[in-house]
Design an enzyme around this catalytic site. Sequence first.
Site, short mmCIF file in Angstrom:
data_model
loop_
_atom_site.label_atom_id
_atom_site.label_comp_id
_atom_site.label_asym_id
_atom_site.label_seq_id
_atom_site.Cartn_x
_atom_site.Cartn_y
_atom_site.Cartn_z
N ASP B 25 -7.79 -2.58 26.35
CA ASP B 25 -8.33 -3.59 26.18
C ASP B 25 -7.93 -4.77 27.27
OD1 ASP B 25 -9.22 -3.16 23.58
OD2 ASP B 25 -8.12 -4.45 22.57
N LYS B 82 -17.04 -5.62 22.04
CA LYS B 82 -17.03 -5.59 20.39
C LYS B 82 -18.28 -6.41 20.04
CE LYS B 82 -12.08 -4.86 20.17
NZ LYS B 82 -11.89 -3.33 19.64
N GLY B 154 -3.46 -4.72 16.67
CA GLY B 154 -2.62 -6.05 17.14
C GLY B 154 -1.15 -6.09 16.55
N ARG B 166 -4.79 11.71 10.41
CA ARG B 166 -4.25 12.70 9.53
C ARG B 166 -5.30 12.90 8.41
NH1 ARG B 166 0.06 15.86 10.15
NH2 ARG B 166 1.91 15.05 11.36
N GLY B 215 -2.66 0.21 17.35
CA GLY B 215 -1.06 0.08 17.05
C GLY B 215 -0.48 1.24 18.11
N GLY B 236 -5.03 -1.32 22.86
CA GLY B 236 -5.40 -2.88 22.62
C GLY B 236 -4.34 -3.61 23.11
N SER B 237 -3.56 -4.26 22.33
CA SER B 237 -2.46 -5.35 22.63
C SER B 237 -1.24 -4.54 23.30
CB SER B 237 -2.08 -5.96 21.45
OG SER B 237 -3.21 -6.41 20.64
#
Lengths: 196, 295
Positions: B25, B82, B154, B166, B215, B236-237
Amino acid sequence: MRIGVLALQGDFAEHGAVLHRIGVVPIEVRLAAHLDGLLGLIIPGGESTTIGKLAVDFGLIDPLRAFAHQHAVWGTCAGAILLSRDARRAQPLLELMDITIRRNAFGRQVDSFEVLLQAPALSGVDDGREGPFPAIFIRAPLIERVGAGVEVVARLQDGTIVAARQGRWLATSFHPELTGDDRFHRYFLRLCTQGA
Amino acid sequence: MDKQQGSFTVKKGLAQMLKGGVIMDVVTPDHARIAEEAGACAVMALERVPADIRAQGGVARMSDPGLIQQIMETVTIPVMAKCRIGHFVEAQVLEAIGVDFIDESEVLTPADEEHHILKHPFGVPFVCGARNLGEALRRIGEGAAMIRTKGEAGTGDVVEAVRHARAVLGEIRRLQSMADEELMAYAKSIGAPYEWVLETKSLGRLPVVNFAAGGVATPADAALMMQLGVDGVFVGSGIFKSGDPAKRAAAIVKAVTHFREPHILAEVSRDLGEPMVGRQISAIPKEELIAGRGW
């Protein structure tokens, strides 16, 4: 027979699946030691900047060059860029083949395409399969210039060079590993086993 | 045969080129340059990273096309952007400016609470989030050329990404052992198109590339997802909310390539500075979770 597929990033598993299908054991190459005992090496599609950077960071550039001087090497798309001497911008390259490559030459992803390609060099490499080759171009590079010792293997209808061979080094700007057609892999196998 | 553009083969093909890579990101052209130099195989252009969307609240929409174009001009690697779930006009706009991939993303505020975008008519490929096999195959049925876990964007907490990976991979393993006559009832039970259930069983994997997302914050998180069996990782973050983004980004790229080499993972995990602060998902009120968006 064992043939390596450079597995730093990209569609190395797809190449491995085709090799497996034609009776070759594919070996994933991530470190220099993995090159031992291989008959040839495929550098897959992916992002050439990513693969080049990882090759530098893990000390693979010189071992790959040394390997290439003794063995057959084939680069598809990003792999073709890495084999070239010149990609018209500063990025790590193996600088082996005397070709100039233009990256993303056809545009962005919406301009990616499939086309049937004439490739006379493939004649007789397979199991009776003849005719044009289904070529898949994805944000593809083109071969802008070939040096004196380089043979053109395939062109688009407008004359654009999209496959070339210099001795036992092969560059294709498209992705035979994404088709069900094994002829380019069989052609490369010949380069691996026949010698220069 | 004349040139054929926008076929499913070509759309799926770009996702195949991203395999074994990290998609990052980025909010500015500078971020994009850092990501490219760190070895990202693509960037996701957006106005706010998910951690900020979470913190600031409000309606999260497609980014300004001008910003996305600046990022496209800065890097040579593919640029994704996005759009909101179901917002097919945002998707048309993104296709018009030439982004390489569209993420129909639960991170933005959904525009349609019943329907996702019909993705087949577009020439540009789409990636969509999924929490289980049924959701993944519904998205593929609509034309998605790539799937990612939803995780919980996030947060810097990898637990939901693990749960979703999983779920998808485990369901595929169970599908492998089913008799063919059981597949129609199974397709019904997971709400998946029958043809794609057959295809998944015969391939022994999802019919399109499958990344982890939501995550991932450390090289070990990325390698964990790879060892679970995904094809690559979105971060991402986790990068630009950390102390030393360039170093962390490069470390995560190396971890995804050498995901089965603990010695290399130890080496690249050294001295990375502060990770993103993160929020434990179990401490977040249910109504603030975003993975439940999409159907």
